[in-house]
Motif scaffolding. Structure first.
Motif, PDB file in Angstrom:
ATOM      1  N   LYS A  46       5.000   0.508   5.623  1.00  0.00           N
ATOM      2  CA  LYS A  46       4.821  -0.805   6.272  1.00  0.00           C
ATOM      3  C   LYS A  46       3.563  -0.785   7.158  1.00  0.00           C
ATOM      4  O   LYS A  46       2.720  -1.686   7.082  1.00  0.00           O
ATOM      5  N   ILE A  50       0.292  -3.099   6.601  1.00  0.00           N
ATOM      6  CA  ILE A  50      -0.125  -4.080   7.623  1.00  0.00           C
ATOM      7  C   ILE A  50      -1.566  -3.783   8.054  1.00  0.00           C
ATOM      8  O   ILE A  50      -2.406  -4.677   8.154  1.00  0.00           O
ATOM      9  N   GLN A  56       1.629  -9.487   5.655  1.00  0.00           N
ATOM     10  CA  GLN A  56       1.506 -10.049   7.000  1.00  0.00           C
ATOM     11  C   GLN A  56       2.839 -10.001   7.755  1.00  0.00           C
ATOM     12  O   GLN A  56       2.856  -9.950   8.983  1.00  0.00           O
ATOM     13  N   SER A  57       3.956 -10.064   7.026  1.00  0.00           N
ATOM     14  CA  SER A  57       5.248 -10.111   7.722  1.00  0.00           C
ATOM     15  C   SER A  57       6.237  -9.144   7.055  1.00  0.00           C
ATOM     16  O   SER A  57       5.984  -8.639   5.958  1.00  0.00           O
ATOM     17  N   ASP A  58       7.398  -8.955   7.742  1.00  0.00           N
ATOM     18  CA  ASP A  58       8.476  -8.103   7.199  1.00  0.00           C
ATOM     19  C   ASP A  58       8.969  -8.631   5.858  1.00  0.00           C
ATOM     20  O   ASP A  58       9.259  -7.885   4.930  1.00  0.00           O
ATOM     21  N   GLN A  59       9.102  -9.983   5.797  1.00  0.00           N
ATOM     22  CA  GLN A  59       9.593 -10.624   4.569  1.00  0.00           C
ATOM     23  C   GLN A  59       8.671 -10.324   3.386  1.00  0.00           C
ATOM     24  O   GLN A  59       9.130  -9.959   2.297  1.00  0.00           O
ATOM     25  N   GLU A  60       7.346 -10.420   3.636  1.00  0.00           N
ATOM     26  CA  GLU A  60       6.365 -10.154   2.570  1.00  0.00           C
ATOM     27  C   GLU A  60       6.457  -8.685   2.137  1.00  0.00           C
ATOM     28  O   GLU A  60       6.385  -8.357   0.964  1.00  0.00           O
TER      29      GLU A  60
END
Ligand code: ADP
Length: 330
Positions: A46, A50, A56-60
């Motif tokens: 992660k 990043i 860009q996000s946790d979901q992505e």
């Protein structure tokens, strides 16, 4: 069951229980390590993604193919650990179980052989000693007619006992090797009547009741084998009975295209846990050193083998209010 084999049995259960617990614990530990490694790799991946601007996000991140790959490998590892632990414990438990079964059957067979040697020595010696004493008394003394008759009767009884024992031993040897049924289409009821008449003569105290169904069909049976079955069952019913005048019922009837032969007695009966064992060769309930009734453990073995050769089935039921029922289906 002897104290020794009782202890071994529980030691075996304890080993299996320990193995299951140990492997369960190792499985949990291995799984925790697998999860820790996955979490560490996840966090590292992660951070790198990043930093490189890939997500860009946790979901992505959680939808990224590299992460999904990592997750899939983690899940695979988890199922592998559970699966392998399960099959390892299973195969080890099965192996220990079969080793235990083999061990106990060897122990039982060794005990039965020891019992047989103890009992056969007594069974052969005692009628011979009694017959010898009878003949010596008859020869030495000038006895009144009544006494001579009584002694002769005793001599005949003992020689019949010996002859029955020798016959059983020889039959057991033949059944194990080359016994071939000599079948003829016979009326079972007639064989029973003849056999019971002989046994009444042998055991005058026996109260043998016949309930023979005249409508049963003739059967393809070996007369000698059927006689042996009847003699052994009747002799047992007389022997294992504490009553003054044991009551025995010999019954024939038809049921669902089969012929049933039942021998009932009012003796002490056979405990449920012994019912499967009493048909084994040389098996006798209890211990040879303490047992009162004499025998060799061959009778019911022969009965079962002869029933099997006739493609029949034998079971032991409880009689009411007490005693046993030997039920033969042919
Ligand atoms: P044996 O009579 O020579 O001991 P068997 O094979 O005929 O050998 O019988 C095995 C065991 O089964 C006996 O030792 C006895 O304990 C038990 N048994 C057999 N028949 C009866 C019966 N009718 N009632 C109670 N126990 C019996």
């Amino acid at each position: 069951m002897a104290i020794g084999s009782f202890k071994v049995k529980y030691a075996l259960y304890l080993v299996i229980f320990y193995l299951v617990l140990a492997f369960a614990w190792w499985t949990v530990l291995l799984n925790v390590k697998n999860e820790d490694a996955f979490e560490a790799k996840k966090q590292y991946m992660k951070l790198v993604m990043i930093a490189q601007g890939e997500v860009q996000s946790d979901q992505e991140f959680e939808l990224h193919p590299d992460y999904l790959d990592l997750k899939w490998n983690y899940e695979k590892g988890r199922y592998m650990i559970y699966g392998e632990a399960f099959f390892f414990v299973l195969s080890l438990s099965v192996a220990i179980y079969f080793m235990g079964v083999g061990y106990f059957s060897e122990m039982r067979s060794a005990k039965q052989k020891r019992n047989f040697m103890l009992s056969i020595t007594h069974e052969l010696k005692s009628p011979l000693a009694s017959m010898l004493l009878t003949f010596e008394t008859l020869l030495k003394r000038d006895l009144p007619n009544e006494k001579v008759k009584k002694l002769s009767k005793n001599g005949i009884k003992e020689s019949q006992r010996l002859s029955h024992l020798v016959e059983n031993i020889l039959l057991a040897a033949r059944v194990e090797s080359d016994y071939v049924l000599n079948t003829e289409n016979e009326n079972l009821n007639v064989i029973i009547e003849q056999c019971v008449a002989q046994q009444k003569h042998r055991f005058p105290n026996l109260d043998i009741e016949l309930e023979l169904d005249e409508s049963i069909p003739k059967l393809d049976i070996d007369r000698m084998a059927i006689q042996s079955i009847l003699i052994n069952l009747i002799e047992n019913a007389a022997k294992y009975n504490d009553e003054q005048s044991p009551q025995i019922n010999v019954i024939t009837k038809s049921s669902k295209n089969k012929t049933l032969l039942l021998v009932k007695d009012n003796g002490p009966g056979i405990p449920n846990e012994e019912k499967n064992y009493v048909f084994e060769k040389f098996y006798r309930v209890g211990n040879e050193d303490t047992r009162k009734s004499k025998g060799t453990g061959i009778g019911l073995y022969l009965v079962k083998e002869f029933v099997k050769l006739h493609k029949g089935k034998i079971t032991i039921l409880d009689n009411s209010p007490k005693g046993s029922i030997f039920k033969i289906e042919m």
